[in-house]
Scaffold this motif. Structure first.
Motif, PDB file in Angstrom:
ATOM      1  N   THR A  26      39.728  39.420  34.900  1.00  0.00           N
ATOM      2  CA  THR A  26      40.821  39.630  35.797  1.00  0.00           C
ATOM      3  C   THR A  26      40.618  39.346  37.313  1.00  0.00           C
ATOM      4  OG1 THR A  26      40.444  41.863  36.217  1.00  0.00           O
ATOM      5  CG2 THR A  26      41.628  41.503  34.226  1.00  0.00           C
ATOM      6  N   GLU A  28      40.821  41.393  39.605  1.00  0.00           N
ATOM      7  CA  GLU A  28      40.196  42.593  40.167  1.00  0.00           C
ATOM      8  C   GLU A  28      38.782  42.471  39.702  1.00  0.00           C
ATOM      9  OE1 GLU A  28      43.104  42.831  38.270  1.00  0.00           O
ATOM     10  OE2 GLU A  28      44.532  43.482  40.214  1.00  0.00           O
ATOM     11  N   GLU A  29      38.415  42.040  38.557  1.00  0.00           N
ATOM     12  CA  GLU A  29      37.034  42.031  37.934  1.00  0.00           C
ATOM     13  C   GLU A  29      35.990  40.811  38.654  1.00  0.00           C
ATOM     14  OE1 GLU A  29      37.631  43.317  33.210  1.00  0.00           O
ATOM     15  OE2 GLU A  29      37.980  41.379  33.854  1.00  0.00           O
ATOM     16  N   LYS A  30      37.004  39.740  39.220  1.00  0.00           N
ATOM     17  CA  LYS A  30      36.371  38.697  39.769  1.00  0.00           C
ATOM     18  C   LYS A  30      36.192  39.152  41.189  1.00  0.00           C
ATOM     19  CE  LYS A  30      38.657  34.635  37.468  1.00  0.00           C
ATOM     20  NZ  LYS A  30      39.829  33.693  37.761  1.00  0.00           N
ATOM     21  N   GLU A  31      36.882  39.891  41.955  1.00  0.00           N
ATOM     22  CA  GLU A  31      36.675  40.571  43.274  1.00  0.00           C
ATOM     23  C   GLU A  31      35.281  41.311  43.106  1.00  0.00           C
ATOM     24  OE1 GLU A  31      37.208  40.602  47.115  1.00  0.00           O
ATOM     25  OE2 GLU A  31      38.196  39.308  45.750  1.00  0.00           O
ATOM     26  N   GLU A  32      35.424  42.334  42.054  1.00  0.00           N
ATOM     27  CA  GLU A  32      34.235  43.045  41.980  1.00  0.00           C
ATOM     28  C   GLU A  32      33.103  42.474  41.800  1.00  0.00           C
ATOM     29  OE1 GLU A  32      35.283  45.822  38.721  1.00  0.00           O
ATOM     30  OE2 GLU A  32      36.853  46.488  40.024  1.00  0.00           O
ATOM     31  N   ASP A  35      31.816  40.928  45.280  1.00  0.00           N
ATOM     32  CA  ASP A  35      31.271  41.897  46.036  1.00  0.00           C
ATOM     33  C   ASP A  35      30.059  42.358  45.577  1.00  0.00           C
ATOM     34  OD1 ASP A  35      33.880  42.015  47.365  1.00  0.00           O
ATOM     35  OD2 ASP A  35      34.669  43.583  46.288  1.00  0.00           O
TER      36      ASP A  35
END
Length: 71
Positions: A26, A28-32, A35
């Motif tokens: 997702t 969000e998972e890509k962003e995490e 990071d």
């Protein structure tokens, strides 16, 4: 000339990835994941500098007056 919407292309690629057993992340998972990767870069560089100076982790911890524990 025919056109294809970007959303259709992404959907088709995700379907192919799922069919091949490749995880689809997702946003969000890509962003995490991004990071985590960005945090690893300075940590790796610090370890590299420590090794270049032939210091142990314990010596660094002692110089910072912190507790050193082996995990």
């Amino acid at each position: 000339m025919s056109t294809v919407r970007w959303e259709d292309v992404k959907r088709r690629v995700h379907e192919q990835q799922r069919a091949a057993g490749i995880p689809v992340l997702t946003p969000e998972e890509k962003e995490e994941a991004k990071d985590r990767l960005l945090a690893e870069v300075p940590a790796y560089r610090l370890a590299e500098i420590r090794r270049e100076q032939e210091l142990t982790q314990r010596e660094i911890a002692d110089s910072m007056d912190t507790q050193y524990t082996v995990a």
